[in-house]
Write a protein that holds these residues in place. Structure first.
Motif, PDB file in Angstrom:
ATOM      1  N   ALA A 207       0.824  -1.208   0.000  1.00  0.00           N
ATOM      2  CA  ALA A 207       0.000   0.000   0.000  1.00  0.00           C
ATOM      3  C   ALA A 207       0.860   1.262   0.000  1.00  0.00           C
ATOM      4  O   ALA A 207       0.563   2.240  -0.698  1.00  0.00           O
ATOM      5  CB  ALA A 207      -0.929  -0.001   1.213  1.00  0.00           C
TER       6      ALA A 207
ATOM      7  N   PHE B 268       2.210   1.873  -3.390  1.00  0.00           N
ATOM      8  CA  PHE B 268       1.154   2.404  -4.255  1.00  0.00           C
ATOM      9  C   PHE B 268       0.958   3.898  -4.004  1.00  0.00           C
ATOM     10  O   PHE B 268       0.824   4.691  -4.938  1.00  0.00           O
ATOM     11  CB  PHE B 268      -0.145   1.641  -3.991  1.00  0.00           C
ATOM     12  CG  PHE B 268      -1.277   2.036  -4.877  1.00  0.00           C
ATOM     13  CD1 PHE B 268      -1.385   1.535  -6.166  1.00  0.00           C
ATOM     14  CD2 PHE B 268      -2.252   2.920  -4.424  1.00  0.00           C
ATOM     15  CE1 PHE B 268      -2.439   1.906  -6.992  1.00  0.00           C
ATOM     16  CE2 PHE B 268      -3.301   3.297  -5.242  1.00  0.00           C
ATOM     17  CZ  PHE B 268      -3.398   2.784  -6.524  1.00  0.00           C
TER      18      PHE B 268
ATOM     19  N   TYR C  66       1.405   6.851  -6.810  1.00  0.00           N
ATOM     20  CA  TYR C  66       0.181   7.321  -7.465  1.00  0.00           C
ATOM     21  C   TYR C  66      -0.605   8.366  -6.687  1.00  0.00           C
ATOM     22  O   TYR C  66      -1.564   8.932  -7.235  1.00  0.00           O
ATOM     23  CB  TYR C  66      -0.743   6.127  -7.749  1.00  0.00           C
ATOM     24  CG  TYR C  66      -0.124   5.104  -8.667  1.00  0.00           C
ATOM     25  CD1 TYR C  66       0.049   5.365 -10.029  1.00  0.00           C
ATOM     26  CD2 TYR C  66       0.310   3.878  -8.172  1.00  0.00           C
ATOM     27  CE1 TYR C  66       0.627   4.435 -10.872  1.00  0.00           C
ATOM     28  CE2 TYR C  66       0.891   2.933  -9.007  1.00  0.00           C
ATOM     29  CZ  TYR C  66       1.045   3.220 -10.354  1.00  0.00           C
ATOM     30  OH  TYR C  66       1.623   2.290 -11.183  1.00  0.00           O
TER      31      TYR C  66
ATOM     32  N   LEU D 286      -6.007  -2.991  -2.239  1.00  0.00           N
ATOM     33  CA  LEU D 286      -6.035  -1.929  -3.255  1.00  0.00           C
ATOM     34  C   LEU D 286      -7.299  -1.997  -4.107  1.00  0.00           C
ATOM     35  O   LEU D 286      -7.365  -1.369  -5.165  1.00  0.00           O
ATOM     36  CB  LEU D 286      -4.793  -2.039  -4.150  1.00  0.00           C
ATOM     37  CG  LEU D 286      -3.441  -1.962  -3.426  1.00  0.00           C
ATOM     38  CD1 LEU D 286      -2.300  -2.065  -4.427  1.00  0.00           C
ATOM     39  CD2 LEU D 286      -3.318  -0.673  -2.622  1.00  0.00           C
TER      40      LEU D 286
ATOM     41  N   GLN E  57     -10.163  -0.686  -3.564  1.00  0.00           N
ATOM     42  CA  GLN E  57     -10.646   0.685  -3.654  1.00  0.00           C
ATOM     43  C   GLN E  57      -9.436   1.619  -3.699  1.00  0.00           C
ATOM     44  O   GLN E  57      -9.196   2.414  -2.789  1.00  0.00           O
ATOM     45  CB  GLN E  57     -11.555   1.003  -2.469  1.00  0.00           C
ATOM     46  CG  GLN E  57     -12.853   0.205  -2.468  1.00  0.00           C
ATOM     47  CD  GLN E  57     -13.739   0.538  -1.282  1.00  0.00           C
ATOM     48  OE1 GLN E  57     -13.381   0.273  -0.145  1.00  0.00           O
ATOM     49  NE2 GLN E  57     -14.895   1.122  -1.548  1.00  0.00           N
ATOM     50  N   TYR E  58      -8.706   1.513  -4.756  1.00  0.00           N
ATOM     51  CA  TYR E  58      -7.428   2.225  -4.873  1.00  0.00           C
ATOM     52  C   TYR E  58      -7.591   3.735  -4.781  1.00  0.00           C
ATOM     53  O   TYR E  58      -6.690   4.451  -4.323  1.00  0.00           O
ATOM     54  CB  TYR E  58      -6.745   1.860  -6.194  1.00  0.00           C
ATOM     55  CG  TYR E  58      -7.511   2.295  -7.421  1.00  0.00           C
ATOM     56  CD1 TYR E  58      -7.290   3.542  -7.995  1.00  0.00           C
ATOM     57  CD2 TYR E  58      -8.467   1.471  -8.001  1.00  0.00           C
ATOM     58  CE1 TYR E  58      -7.997   3.951  -9.114  1.00  0.00           C
ATOM     59  CE2 TYR E  58      -9.174   1.868  -9.115  1.00  0.00           C
ATOM     60  CZ  TYR E  58      -8.944   3.112  -9.665  1.00  0.00           C
ATOM     61  OH  TYR E  58      -9.639   3.519 -10.766  1.00  0.00           O
ATOM     62  N   ASP E  59      -8.763   4.245  -5.212  1.00  0.00           N
ATOM     63  CA  ASP E  59      -8.955   5.693  -5.185  1.00  0.00           C
ATOM     64  C   ASP E  59      -8.971   6.236  -3.767  1.00  0.00           C
ATOM     65  O   ASP E  59      -8.611   7.396  -3.534  1.00  0.00           O
ATOM     66  CB  ASP E  59     -10.249   6.068  -5.905  1.00  0.00           C
ATOM     67  CG  ASP E  59     -11.463   5.373  -5.307  1.00  0.00           C
ATOM     68  OD1 ASP E  59     -11.352   4.163  -5.031  1.00  0.00           O
ATOM     69  OD2 ASP E  59     -12.498   6.039  -5.126  1.00  0.00           O
TER      70      ASP E  59
ATOM     71  N   TRP F 298      -7.012   5.243  -1.342  1.00  0.00           N
ATOM     72  CA  TRP F 298      -5.612   5.437  -0.968  1.00  0.00           C
ATOM     73  C   TRP F 298      -5.034   6.662  -1.671  1.00  0.00           C
ATOM     74  O   TRP F 298      -4.324   7.466  -1.057  1.00  0.00           O
ATOM     75  CB  TRP F 298      -4.790   4.199  -1.325  1.00  0.00           C
ATOM     76  CG  TRP F 298      -4.969   3.053  -0.395  1.00  0.00           C
ATOM     77  CD1 TRP F 298      -5.593   1.869  -0.652  1.00  0.00           C
ATOM     78  CD2 TRP F 298      -4.534   2.973   0.964  1.00  0.00           C
ATOM     79  NE1 TRP F 298      -5.574   1.056   0.450  1.00  0.00           N
ATOM     80  CE2 TRP F 298      -4.926   1.709   1.456  1.00  0.00           C
ATOM     81  CE3 TRP F 298      -3.853   3.838   1.819  1.00  0.00           C
ATOM     82  CZ2 TRP F 298      -4.664   1.285   2.765  1.00  0.00           C
ATOM     83  CZ3 TRP F 298      -3.600   3.424   3.112  1.00  0.00           C
ATOM     84  CH2 TRP F 298      -3.988   2.171   3.573  1.00  0.00           C
TER      85      TRP F 298
END
Length: 265
Positions: free
Chosen positions: A56, A59, A63, A167, A169-171, A173
Motif C-alpha cells: 500500500a 502504491f 500514485y 487496493l 478501492q485504490y482511489d 488510498w
C-alpha cells in the motif's frame, strides 16, 4: 501495581495446555530453551500484515496526488480557512459534514496543513500510518481474546492485512479518503481492549466514556459505541462488588443521551 494490559497480555501464552505448571524440571528447562525461538515466531505471526502495508505504501508513493478530493472541499478546507483567519472554534471543529461530525478528521487535517501546507500526499501517508496502528492494535486484541496457535494467528493477521491494506478501492488510498474510518476503528478497538484489559473498573469506565465521546464527534459510526460497550462493562462490573450497583450505568445512559442530542443539534 497497575501494568499495561497490552504489554502483559502480549506475553501470555494462550495455547499452554492445562497442568503445564507441573512439568518436570527437564521439561521446564527444555521449554525455557525453546522460548526465545517461539517468541520470535509469535512476533512474526503478529506482524504478518506488514507485506500488505508495504504494498500500500508503494502504491501511495507512486500514485497519490496533491489535490483535495470529494468531501475535503466542503468538510476540511472551510475549517482551515477559518483557522487561518482566526475565526475557528470548537463548533467549527465538530460541525456536520453530510451525516458526520468529523472532528478527528479535521484535527488530523489541521496537523497536515501545519506540517506540509496541506499536501494531500502527506495526508495519504498519515492515513497509512493510522492503518498500521489499527493493524497493530488488532494483533494485540487477537492475543487478548482468541490467542491460539502461531500458524492460526499468522494466517488471520495476513488475511486481515489484505483487507485493511487492499487496493480494491485504490482511489481511497490515492485521495486519502479512509482517514475517518481508520480513526473510528482505532477508537472502537481501544475501547474493547480497555473493557477486557487488566485495569481496575473505574479506569475502564473512564477510558470507554472518553473514547465513546471522542468517537461520537468523529463520525456517525461512533454513536454505536454507546450501545456496544455497556454489555462488556456490565460483565466487568460483576467482578467488582463496589460497582455492581447501576449508578455508573445511569451515568453512562445520561451521557449517551446528552451526546446524541448534541450530535443532532
Amino acid at each position: 501495581m497497575n501494568l499495561n494490559p497490552i504489554l502483559v497480555l502480549s506475553l501470555v501464552r494462550r495455547d499452554t495446555p492445562p497442568g503445564a505448571g507441573s512439568l518436570s524440571a527437564h521439561s521446564a528447562g527444555k521449554d525455557d530453551a525453546s522460548r526465545p525461538t517461539r517468541l520470535k515466531y509469535e512476533w512474526l505471526a503478529d506482524f504478518a500484515w506488514i507485506p500488505w502495508a508495504i504494498l500500500a505504501l508503494s502504491f501511495i508513493s507512486n500514485y497519490a496526488v496533491d489535490i483535495p478530493s470529494i468531501d475535503q472541499w466542503e468538510g476540511e478546507l472551510p475549517f482551515l480557512r477559518k483557522v487561518a483567519s482566526g475565526e475557528a472554534g470548537i463548533s467549527d471543529l465538530i460541525a456536520l459534514q453530510l451525516e458526520h461530525r468529523i472532528g478527528f478528521t479535521r484535527a488530523v487535517g489541521l496537523f497536515v496543513a501545519w506540517f506540509s501546507g496541506w499536501n494531500s500526499r502527506v495526508f495519504s501517508c498519515v492515513t497509512w500510518g493510522l492503518m498500521c496502528l489499527l493493524a497493530t492494535l488488532l494483533c494485540f486484541a487477537n492475543r487478548q481474546t482468541a490467542g491460539g496457535a502461531i500458524a492460526r494467528r499468522a494466517t488471520t493477521n495476513f488475511v486481515g492485512g489484505s483487507v485493511l491494506f487492499g487496493l480494491a478501492q485504490y482511489d481511497l488510498w490515492i485521495n486519502a479518503m479512509m482517514i475517518s474510518w481508520a480513526g473510528i476503528e482505532i477508537m472502537r478497538v481501544l475501547a474493547v481492549m480497555a473493557c477486557i484489559g487488566l485495569w481496575a473498573f473505574p479506569k475502564k469506565y473512564a477510558a470507554c466514556l472518553l473514547l465513546a465521546l471522542t468517537a461520537t464527534f468523529s463520525s456517525s459510526m461512533g454513536l454505536q459505541l454507546w450501545f456496544l460497550l455497556p454489555p462488556l462493562l456490565l460483565f466487568e462490573a460483576k467482578k467488582n462488588p463496589s460497582w455492581r450497583t447501576p449508578k455508573w450505568l445511569i451515568g453512562w445512559a445520561c451521557t449517551a443521551v446528552l451526546a446524541t442530542v448534541c450530535y443532532f443539534w
